[in-house]
Design an enzyme around this catalytic site. Structure first.
Site, PDB file in Angstrom:
ATOM      1  N   SER A   1       1.617   5.318   2.432  1.00  0.00           N
ATOM      2  CA  SER A   1       1.405   3.563   1.304  1.00  0.00           C
ATOM      3  C   SER A   1       2.261   3.749   0.081  1.00  0.00           C
ATOM      4  CB  SER A   1       0.145   2.895   0.949  1.00  0.00           C
ATOM      5  OG  SER A   1       0.062   1.972   0.636  1.00  0.00           O
TER       6      SER A   1
ATOM      7  N   LYS B   1       3.229  -3.815   4.414  1.00  0.00           N
ATOM      8  CA  LYS B   1       4.558  -2.915   3.974  1.00  0.00           C
ATOM      9  C   LYS B   1       4.562  -2.605   5.888  1.00  0.00           C
ATOM     10  CE  LYS B   1       3.523  -0.047   0.425  1.00  0.00           C
ATOM     11  NZ  LYS B   1       2.109  -0.656  -0.648  1.00  0.00           N
TER      12      LYS B   1
ATOM     13  N   SER C   1      -1.257  -3.794   0.559  1.00  0.00           N
ATOM     14  CA  SER C   1      -0.385  -2.965   1.267  1.00  0.00           C
ATOM     15  C   SER C   1      -0.109  -2.871   2.664  1.00  0.00           C
ATOM     16  CB  SER C   1      -0.666  -1.657   0.953  1.00  0.00           C
ATOM     17  OG  SER C   1      -0.474  -1.326  -0.138  1.00  0.00           O
TER      18      SER C   1
END
EC number: 3.4.16.4
Length: 394
Positions: free
Chosen positions: A137, A80, A77
């Site tokens: 997230s 991102k 993640s």
């Protein structure tokens, strides 16, 4: 003779018993040693705390520590952060607005992993979904925003890779907007600690982003869902206000974090930790270590005078004091500030008149004979050129 034979027979009968007893003792000893070795081996095996690490001072890009800085590693993640970089770029250019609404598609609602459980047809503002991306997230939120802003997530990923090239992130390759583990026919999003520092410094241009990444808890969907920040360093270490964590099994536990204390902002990236607690402990330890060792030394302040007054023989006023055009600070080991030297470069006089803000020279700062920065020296005032007769009279 009979007595002697009897003694021999008795000794022969006792020998196997003694040998058996010795063998039993020997076997027991071997088993004890083996058991001790087996119990000791896991304790002796140390977990590698990370695969790669970097510590950087944000304003100058000065690297304070690095381990495998160019190792390409799955991001999970942390991907991102590049998704956020594209969105912030669009907000800055006016191509997107925080209050614009986004309708969740069926594809976005089917995202797995970390999510805020978006339902097809739900409507949220871009700012609400940005908080969902940076705090919770949310893979579904990242998909919904990317799809809305670029038409398709593939088109958005193309923008991510173009920006990576513009920034010089040569170790990086993006294949998704969220960082979920790739399927067998797809590829993982990868980057390096070196590249993540480039990206983090680019993101620090946006104070709004740090507002979101600094949130520990944030309500979503009118308070029906409470988001908790995946970055647990926030709240544990004062001054921490970003940026992003990531995890899946092959990637391990990753983080890019930033903290600020007394004007000194550091960024730490840790990739491939075996456990979240180890990752966080490594990052916190590095923050504490380098915050204690370094300070943001102020070497010049805007309008600070440098050097001797310059002669302006043709001016209505015949002297001017050069001043610094800008503030200049530099991260230094605390014991090194006194070792900084400067070299002032100014002419002895200026002919004609002078405009306010006109560059007159420069001051350059050195540490251990290495240049660490320059600041222009300018005129703080306008000085008109004197008339012919006044100059003649002089």
């Amino acid at each position: 003779m009979k007595k002697w034979l009897m003694c021999v027979l008795i000794l022969l009968m006792m020998a196997p018993a003694v040998q058996g007893k010795d063998n039993k003792k020997s076997n027991n000893t071997s088993k004890a040693v083996q058991k001790k070795a087996e119990s000791a081996s896991p304790a002796q095996e140390k977990e590698t705390p990370f695969q790669a690490l970097i510590v950087m001072e944000a304003s100058t890009g000065q690297v304070l520590e690095e381990v495998n800085p160019h190792l390409q590693h799955p991001l999970a993640s942390v991907t991102k952060l590049m998704t956020a970089a594209i969105i912030m770029e669009k907000l800055e250019s006016g191509a997107a607005q925080l209050n614009e609404t986004i309708t969740v598609s069926g594809a976005a609602s089917k995202m797995g992993g970390s999510q805020v459980y978006l339902k097809e047809g739900e409507v949220f503002t871009l700012e609400e979904l940005m908080k969902a991306i940076m705090v919770a997230s949310g893979n579904d939120a990242a998909y919904a925003v990317a799809e809305h802003l670029a038409g398709t997530t593939d088109a958005f990923v193309e923008e991510m890779n173009k920006k990576a090239k513009r920034l010089g992130m040569n170790d990086s390759e993006f294949h998704s907007v969220h960082g979920l583990p790739p399927s067998s026919e797809d590829q993982a999003d990868v980057s390096s600690c070196h590249d993540l520092m480039i990206l983090a410094r680019d993101l620090l241009k946006y104070p709004k982003l740090l507002e979101w990444t600094a949130l520990q808890i944030e309500p979503f969907r009118g308070g029906a869902f409470i988001m908790h920040n995946h970055n647990k360093i926030i709240g544990k270490l004062p001054g921490t206000d970003g940026l992003k964590t990531g995890y899946y099994s092959k990637a391990g536990f990753n983080i890019v974090a930033t903290a600020k204390k007394d004007g000194l902002r550091l960024i730490v990236a840790v990739l491939g930790s075996p456990r979240a607690k180890i990752r966080d402990a490594v990052a916190i330890e590095r923050f504490k270590k380098y915050m204690a060792q370094y300070q943001m030394a102020v070497l010049s302040k805007k309008d600070q005078a440098f050097g001797e007054a310059l002669q302006v023989p043709d001016g209505m006023v015949t002297t001017v004091q050069a001043v610094a055009a800008a503030d200049f600070s530099y991260p230094l080991p605390r014991e090194k500030k006194a070792a900084v030297k400067n070299e002032i470069r100014l002419p002895k006089e200026i002919s004609g008149g002078i405009e306010q803000g006109q560059t007159l020279g420069e001051v350059e700062f050195f540490l251990d004979n290495q240049s660490i920065g320059k600041v222009n020296l300018i005129s703080p005032v306008t000085i008109e050129k004197a008339g012919f007769f006044k100059r003649l009279f002089r």
